[in-house]
Design a protein around this motif. Structure first.
Motif, PDB file in Angstrom:
ATOM      1  N   PRO A  48       0.813  -1.236   0.000  1.00 10.62           N
ATOM      2  CA  PRO A  48       0.000   0.000   0.000  1.00 10.62           C
ATOM      3  C   PRO A  48       0.835   1.268   0.000  1.00 10.62           C
ATOM      4  O   PRO A  48       0.342   2.324  -0.388  1.00 10.62           O
ATOM      5  N   LEU A  49       2.095   1.176   0.455  1.00  7.60           N
ATOM      6  CA  LEU A  49       2.931   2.365   0.515  1.00  7.60           C
ATOM      7  C   LEU A  49       3.556   2.712  -0.828  1.00  7.60           C
ATOM      8  O   LEU A  49       4.113   3.801  -0.971  1.00  7.60           O
ATOM      9  N   CYS A  50       3.475   1.791  -1.797  1.00  3.32           N
ATOM     10  CA  CYS A  50       4.052   2.031  -3.123  1.00  3.32           C
ATOM     11  C   CYS A  50       3.012   2.744  -3.993  1.00  3.32           C
ATOM     12  O   CYS A  50       1.850   2.356  -4.029  1.00  3.32           O
ATOM     13  N   ASP A  51       3.472   3.748  -4.682  1.00  2.00           N
ATOM     14  CA  ASP A  51       2.588   4.526  -5.555  1.00  2.00           C
ATOM     15  C   ASP A  51       2.535   3.859  -6.931  1.00  2.00           C
ATOM     16  O   ASP A  51       3.280   4.219  -7.846  1.00  2.00           O
ATOM     17  N   MET A  52       1.668   2.855  -7.066  1.00  2.00           N
ATOM     18  CA  MET A  52       1.558   2.094  -8.312  1.00  2.00           C
ATOM     19  C   MET A  52       0.094   1.971  -8.698  1.00  2.00           C
ATOM     20  O   MET A  52      -0.800   2.100  -7.860  1.00  2.00           O
ATOM     21  N   THR A  53      -0.125   1.708  -9.985  1.00  2.00           N
ATOM     22  CA  THR A  53      -1.456   1.470 -10.507  1.00  2.00           C
ATOM     23  C   THR A  53      -1.465   0.166 -11.296  1.00  2.00           C
ATOM     24  O   THR A  53      -0.405  -0.432 -11.552  1.00  2.00           O
ATOM     25  N   GLU A  54      -2.657  -0.286 -11.664  1.00  2.00           N
ATOM     26  CA  GLU A  54      -2.766  -1.509 -12.465  1.00  2.00           C
ATOM     27  C   GLU A  54      -2.114  -1.335 -13.827  1.00  2.00           C
ATOM     28  O   GLU A  54      -1.585  -2.298 -14.395  1.00  2.00           O
ATOM     29  N   THR A 244      -8.362   2.975   8.742  1.00  2.00           N
ATOM     30  CA  THR A 244      -9.303   3.058   7.613  1.00  2.00           C
ATOM     31  C   THR A 244      -9.164   4.381   6.885  1.00  2.00           C
ATOM     32  O   THR A 244      -9.200   4.434   5.646  1.00  2.00           O
ATOM     33  N   CYS A 245      -8.987   5.453   7.667  1.00  2.00           N
ATOM     34  CA  CYS A 245      -8.807   6.766   7.058  1.00  2.00           C
ATOM     35  C   CYS A 245      -7.536   6.813   6.218  1.00  2.00           C
ATOM     36  O   CYS A 245      -7.516   7.366   5.118  1.00  2.00           O
ATOM     37  N   ARG A 246      -6.461   6.178   6.731  1.00  3.49           N
ATOM     38  CA  ARG A 246      -5.206   6.151   5.975  1.00  3.49           C
ATOM     39  C   ARG A 246      -5.364   5.349   4.682  1.00  3.49           C
ATOM     40  O   ARG A 246      -4.893   5.759   3.613  1.00  3.49           O
ATOM     41  N   GLU A 247      -6.042   4.192   4.783  1.00  2.00           N
ATOM     42  CA  GLU A 247      -6.269   3.389   3.577  1.00  2.00           C
ATOM     43  C   GLU A 247      -7.134   4.140   2.573  1.00  2.00           C
ATOM     44  O   GLU A 247      -6.875   4.083   1.361  1.00  2.00           O
ATOM     45  N   ASN A 248      -8.148   4.823   3.098  1.00  2.48           N
ATOM     46  CA  ASN A 248      -8.994   5.607   2.193  1.00  2.48           C
ATOM     47  C   ASN A 248      -8.213   6.735   1.537  1.00  2.48           C
ATOM     48  O   ASN A 248      -8.441   7.072   0.371  1.00  2.48           O
ATOM     49  N   LEU A 251      -6.177   5.122  -1.140  1.00  2.30           N
ATOM     50  CA  LEU A 251      -7.079   4.774  -2.242  1.00  2.30           C
ATOM     51  C   LEU A 251      -7.512   6.018  -3.014  1.00  2.30           C
ATOM     52  O   LEU A 251      -7.585   6.007  -4.254  1.00  2.30           O
ATOM     53  N   LEU A 252      -7.784   7.087  -2.282  1.00  3.13           N
ATOM     54  CA  LEU A 252      -8.179   8.334  -2.933  1.00  3.13           C
ATOM     55  C   LEU A 252      -7.046   8.879  -3.801  1.00  3.13           C
ATOM     56  O   LEU A 252      -7.287   9.372  -4.917  1.00  3.13           O
ATOM     57  N   GLN A 253      -5.809   8.777  -3.317  1.00  3.61           N
ATOM     58  CA  GLN A 253      -4.671   9.228  -4.112  1.00  3.61           C
ATOM     59  C   GLN A 253      -4.540   8.406  -5.381  1.00  3.61           C
ATOM     60  O   GLN A 253      -4.299   8.961  -6.468  1.00  3.61           O
ATOM     61  N   THR A 256      -7.323   9.328  -7.666  1.00  2.00           N
ATOM     62  CA  THR A 256      -7.060  10.650  -8.236  1.00  2.00           C
ATOM     63  C   THR A 256      -6.059  10.560  -9.373  1.00  2.00           C
ATOM     64  O   THR A 256      -6.235  11.172 -10.440  1.00  2.00           O
ATOM     65  N   GLN A 257      -4.981   9.779  -9.163  1.00  2.50           N
ATOM     66  CA  GLN A 257      -3.999   9.604 -10.227  1.00  2.50           C
ATOM     67  C   GLN A 257      -4.616   8.912 -11.441  1.00  2.50           C
ATOM     68  O   GLN A 257      -4.363   9.301 -12.592  1.00  2.50           O
ATOM     69  N   LEU A 258      -5.437   7.882 -11.168  1.00  2.00           N
ATOM     70  CA  LEU A 258      -6.106   7.197 -12.271  1.00  2.00           C
ATOM     71  C   LEU A 258      -7.045   8.145 -13.004  1.00  2.00           C
ATOM     72  O   LEU A 258      -7.107   8.147 -14.247  1.00  2.00           O
TER      73      LEU A 258
END
Length: 389
Positions: A48-54, A244-248, A251-253, A256-258
């Motif tokens: 989760p700490l890595c800034d990656m997308t599908e 949960t707030c951190r995960e959200n 997820l929001l980041q 947003t990137q997507l």
């Protein structure tokens, strides 16, 4: 045929399937990488700490395979299993030492609060002598113990500590009250400390649940026994909400990137539509506009003709048309007469031209005489009018 299958887990067909087919008549190898959406989701959830997308995983299948392998040996924070175990043990040890220190600190602060309450109470009311002796003895013992600790702050070091003002713990122990008073203080201390802590816990219970303040002491005591569990539950709930707030947030980041990447694609598509197809569309649009304006001009011309016909109909009535016809006939008759006169004059002129240049001077003299005659006739008419007046 050799087949190497690596699975993320045993549920469903998720993972990376690498198939290598070796034919007896060919020396080339064919690798087929099939990455399902469930697998991508689990890989992203493992880091989760890595800034990656599908899309990143799709474009880099070998990197995706590496992450899938690493996920079997590390947790979401990037720690290995062994390091995570050691970290858990260290945290447990730290928690134990922290609990031990907190118990000591709570007792020490509780004793200081009891002394402070006694000082405040002594200023506003009369305190029994035995109670005053109890608190004075406890205060002196705390001060001596604190000073001794300052002189020797570490119990684990074997090195000689530099003395403060030449003092040693033995010098301070001489300031401890008498053994009789200390023993009496120790006998009364548990009861007084328990009473003070109970009052403090009840005040904490009233702060946590104000509606319980008016209930009986027994019921408060029962609820007080469950207060630690309630606070622990609230703490875990707060930590869960924080996680949960951190995960959200993560997820929001990602979303947003997507969203920004998809928006960039849409903008590029719109630019291509505008730049590549604008001329063709503009040509068709110009042709349609031209046809429209041509039709409009034709309609305007027809309208003008119609207005002209209406004006002619309003202007030229039957009588005026018949009059114009008569005028036209008269003008045509006069035109014919003028043409006949012109022909006769031209015939005469041609007959005069036969006479040559000598006749030209005679004709000029004739014209001059005619002009003089006309002038004299005009003058004669004028004199005649003047005489008649």
């Amino acid at each position: 045929m050799t087949r190497l299958v690596e699975r993320w887990d045993q549920e469903g067909v998720v993972g990376i399937f690498t198939m290598t087919t070796l034919h007896p008549w060919a020396s080339n190898h064919m690798e087929v990488h099939v990455v399902t959406k469930t697998f991508w989701t689990k890989v992203l959830a493992s880091f989760p700490l890595c800034d990656m997308t599908e899309e990143d995983l799709t474009q880099n299948p070998q990197f995706c395979k590496l992450l899938a392998t690493l996920a079997q040996h590390v947790d979401k924070t990037g720690l290995t299993v062994q390091l995570k175990t050691e970290l858990d043990k260290a945290e447990q040890k730290l928690q134990s030492q922290r609990s031990h220190w907190l118990r000591s600190e709570i007792l020490h602060r509780g004793l200081q609060e009891m002394i402070q309450d006694h000082c405040v109470k002594k200023r506003h009311a009369i305190v029994p002598p035995d109670q005053s002796m109890f608190y004075e003895t406890m205060q002196k013992c705390l001060l001596v113990a604190q000073c001794v600790r300052q002189l020797d702050p570490s119990d684990t070091t074997n090195q000689d500590q530099p003395s403060v003002l030449g003092l040693t713990p033995q010098h301070l122990t001489e300031l401890i009250p008498s053994e009789k008073n200390v023993q009496r203080m120790r006998r009364s201390l548990p009861q007084q400390l328990e009473k003070h802590l109970k009052e403090k816990c009840l005040s904490l219970l009233s702060y946590y649940q104000p509606e319980w303040e008016n209930e009986s002491e027994g019921l408060k005591t029962i609820k007080l026994s469950h207060l630690s569990a309630l606070l622990d539950k609230e703490k875990k709930r707060a930590e869960s909400l924080k996680e949960t707030c951190r995960e959200n947030t993560v997820l929001l980041q990602r979303q947003t990137q997507l969203y920004l990447s998809e928006l960039t694609k849409c903008i590029q598509l719109l630019q291509s539509l505008i730049l590549d197809h604008r001329l063709k569309i503009q040509t068709d649009l110009d042709g349609k506009k031209l046809d429209y304006f041509e039709g409009k001009c034709e309609l305007v011309l027809q309208k003008i003709k119609t207005e002209m016909v209406e004006i002619q109909l309003d202007t030229y009535t039957v009588d005026s048309i018949s009059a114009h016809r008569k005028i036209r006939e008269k003008l045509e008759w006069e035109l014919k007469a003028c043409k006949a006169e012109k022909q006769s004059v031209e015939l005469k002129l041609s007959s005069f031209e036969i006479l040559g240049k000598e006749f030209e001077s005679l004709a000029e003299e004739y014209c001059r005489l005619r002009q003089e005659i006309e002038m004299k006739n005009w003058a004669l008419k004028e004199f005649t009018k003047y005489n008649e007046k």
